[in-house]
Every structure is written in C-alpha cells, then in structure tokens.
Design an enzyme around this catalytic site. Sequence first.
Site, PDB file in Angstrom:
ATOM      1  N   THR A   1      27.962 -41.555   1.707  1.00 22.87           N
ATOM      2  CA  THR A   1      27.014 -41.623   0.582  1.00 22.87           C
ATOM      3  C   THR A   1      26.560 -43.048   0.312  1.00 22.87           C
ATOM      4  OG1 THR A   1      26.759 -40.959  -1.740  1.00 22.87           O
ATOM      5  CG2 THR A   1      28.810 -42.019  -1.175  1.00 22.87           C
TER       6      THR A   1
ATOM      7  N   ARG B   1      31.032 -50.558  -7.503  1.00 22.19           N
ATOM      8  CA  ARG B   1      31.504 -49.226  -7.912  1.00 22.19           C
ATOM      9  C   ARG B   1      31.732 -48.343  -6.678  1.00 22.19           C
ATOM     10  NH1 ARG B   1      29.387 -43.762  -7.015  1.00 22.19           N
ATOM     11  NH2 ARG B   1      30.080 -42.461  -8.719  1.00 22.19           N
TER      12      ARG B   1
ATOM     13  N   THR C   1      30.204 -33.301  -3.243  1.00 20.46           N
ATOM     14  CA  THR C   1      29.015 -34.100  -3.548  1.00 20.46           C
ATOM     15  C   THR C   1      28.809 -34.022  -5.057  1.00 20.46           C
ATOM     16  OG1 THR C   1      27.528 -32.201  -3.265  1.00 20.46           O
ATOM     17  CG2 THR C   1      27.898 -33.569  -1.335  1.00 20.46           C
ATOM     18  N   GLY C   2      28.117 -35.008  -5.603  1.00 14.75           N
ATOM     19  CA  GLY C   2      27.876 -34.997  -7.045  1.00 14.75           C
ATOM     20  C   GLY C   2      28.608 -36.126  -7.736  1.00 14.75           C
TER      21      GLY C   2
ATOM     22  N   SER D   1      20.061 -40.617  -0.682  1.00 12.15           N
ATOM     23  CA  SER D   1      21.407 -40.560  -1.274  1.00 12.15           C
ATOM     24  C   SER D   1      22.483 -40.933  -0.266  1.00 12.15           C
ATOM     25  CB  SER D   1      21.685 -39.159  -1.805  1.00 12.15           C
ATOM     26  OG  SER D   1      21.888 -38.239  -0.751  1.00 12.15           O
TER      27      SER D   1
ATOM     28  N   THR E   1      24.885 -37.693  -1.466  1.00 10.44           N
ATOM     29  CA  THR E   1      26.068 -37.607  -0.579  1.00 10.44           C
ATOM     30  C   THR E   1      25.932 -36.468   0.432  1.00 10.44           C
ATOM     31  OG1 THR E   1      27.497 -38.323  -2.394  1.00 10.44           O
ATOM     32  CG2 THR E   1      28.609 -37.351  -0.505  1.00 10.44           C
TER      33      THR E   1
HETATM   34  N1  GLY Z   1      29.847 -38.287  -4.916  1.00  5.18           N
HETATM   35  C1  GLY Z   1      29.215 -39.502  -4.709  1.00  5.18           C
HETATM   36  C2  GLY Z   1      29.448 -40.520  -5.726  1.00  5.18           C
HETATM   37  O1  GLY Z   1      29.775 -40.223  -6.855  1.00  5.18           O
HETATM   38  O2  GLY Z   1      29.292 -41.678  -5.418  1.00  5.18           O
END
Ligand code: GLY
Length: 372
Positions: free
Chosen positions: A239, A249, A272-273, A80, A221
């Site tokens: 991340t 993106r 994170t998330g 990640s 992340t």
């Molecule tokens: N929190 C990492 C992402 O959405 O890319």
Amino acid sequence: MKDITFSRRVALLGAAALPWIRAVKGQAKPKSVVISSANRNNGGVNCCAKAMEIIKGGGDTLDAVIAGVNIVELDPRDNSVGYGGLPNEDGVVELDASCMHGPSRRGGAVGALRNIKTPSKVAQKVLAETDHMMLVGEGALRFAKAAGFKEEDLLTEESRIQWLVWKRQMRDKNGHTNWESGIDAPPAAKKIGELKRLFPQADEALLEEALRNAANPPHGTINCIALNEKGEMSAVTTTSGLAWKIPGRCGDSPIIGGGLWLDQDVGGAGSTGRGEENLRVCGAHTVVENMRLGMSPKEAALDALKRVARNFDNDEKRLQAVDLNFYALRKDGEYAGASLWGTRNGRGPQFAVSTGDRESHHENCVYLFERK
Ligand code: GLY
C-alpha cells in the site's frame, strides 16, 4: 447485520471444534486458489490471474502473489498502491508492504519506504536475504538500493494535483488558506470551476475525486493470498497507506499479524482499509486463529469485524467513518471477502478470485452493517 449466524460449533469453541480441525487436516488434495482485494482498473482480477498463471506453471506461491501485486504497484492509475500512490502531508509517497511464505514459515516487511515502485519485492528480499523481519524508513531505502532497486520519484502528476487540492482545503475557522491569494479569500469549499481554472491540465473526474479524497482521505491497499495443489500458501499486502498522513505513519499493511497473517496449516488473511482500526484487533492474525478454531473464512472475518465494531461500542454512526475489509483463504480452498459496510443495494464491496478452473473474476464480500 448480515451473514453472522455462527454455527453451534463456533459458539462452543474448543473441544467441539476439534473433530472439524481433524477433518480439514485429512482433506483431499487442495486445489489452487488465489484471492485479492478488488482495486481499481481491474487490478485485483489481473493480480489473481497473474498469480494463478505462475502457480499453474509450477512457480512458488510467494513469487506468484508478489508478481500479482506488482501489476497494481506499477499501475499509476491505482493511487492507493505503489507508483502513483497518494502522498503523505509533505507530498512524498511512502509505501508499506509485508509478505509471508507458508512453506518456510518466514515473513518480511518494509514500512515508510520512499522512492521504490515495488515495496512488496523489497519485503520479499527482507524475508529471503536477511535475518530481520521488518525494515523502515531510511534503512529500508538503503537496503533496497543495496539490493539493486532503482530509486525513483513516485509522485505522478495526478497524485500531485490531488495533494495540492487537499492542501487548499485545509482552512482556518475563517475559511482562510495560505494556498490562495489574499486574506479576503472566500470561505466556501472550492468548487470544481475554480479548481479547473487552477489546474487546467486536470480533467473534471480527477478534480472531483481530489475533493472527495481531501474530505475523506482514502487508505486503498492490495492484499493477495494464494494456495497451490501441494497445500502451499503465501500472502502479501502492499500500500501507499493513508493519504495525507504524517510522514512516518505506518498502517496495518506492513505489520505481520495486522494487515497480513498466514499459517499454511490453517490458512491466510489480509486486510484493506483503515489500518488503525485493524491494528486494534490484530485483524489478520485474529481471522486465521478464528479459522484454526473452526470458523469458516466468512465467519472468521466477520468475527474480526465485530471486534472492530465493539471498539466503537457498536455505534453505527461513529463506525460510518471506518472502512475496513478482510480477505481469508483456508487451506482447503474455501475463501471469503468481508467488509464492515455493505452498500445500499444490499451488496458488499467486491474482491477478486481465481480458482484456476474459471477466469479470474469478482465476487461480493459479506458484510456486517448496511449503509442507510
Ligand atoms: N490499510 C492500509 C493503511 O491503513 O495504511
């Protein structure tokens, strides 16, 4: 809901919070604290231990958190973050990172950066050596190369296999995919046995993870925040972002104020998330501003998560698909990890902490909702 009883002080924000803010300003000498997300393979614990080692040796807090997350960026087993991260829909790893340095009050970020293993270090260069705050895409790569970073392929064999499994899972309504032979391909989801035949070099655990990640693309992340005994603070978030994303993106991690915010007069926060949901509440900034107004780190992070829930009309069914965590460290050393969802056994997910006087370790996040 758990742990969300806000004190009267918070409920009556404003004038009532001021005596508390003065009390924190007049506090005794702060102690060194580093917190981070947990991450796989003990990544968070190792990150905090490294950052604390540098802080104890008299190093700068930004150098400390960057060195901490570099361990995870360079670890191909954490898919990640950094090297070995799950790629975009074209099979290319794209990295996001941001950092903030409390003493100089400066920030730097990179978005959609390809082919550099340690995007956090590039973000630090943007902070330290440019008059800009954020570089993205081709420009970020050119900047990194000019700064001496080596361009490398970041896709590992494991990440490549996971990407191919994801591609094979994309089917039309008849169950057809161009990634297997014949239009008469069976419509059922691919079973491990067939994947093992296709990818004999992969072990079963990897293929099972690949199927899970194809169905629920993960975000991953690492965020790390540090405080030293002089009251100096810094933070970083890095991340590879959402797996299988549209190229270009950017999530919350490179957005200063979203995936990271720090004002060492108050504290720092990161996330994170699922970045998209965090960005809709400007999460890290919200958490720090909540602390400025008198909330504890726990209350501040849970309040930001409540704002996320509000964006879904508090509909727990729809929120099931959202995975989001905040980490908050206040200038007096108080800290918290907070998650939208707790696990069924009544525990939150974990985060990592090093307080200098104790081995770097895991603690439980508080959480807003419990999975049924
Ligand atoms: N929190 C990492 C992402 O959405 O890319």
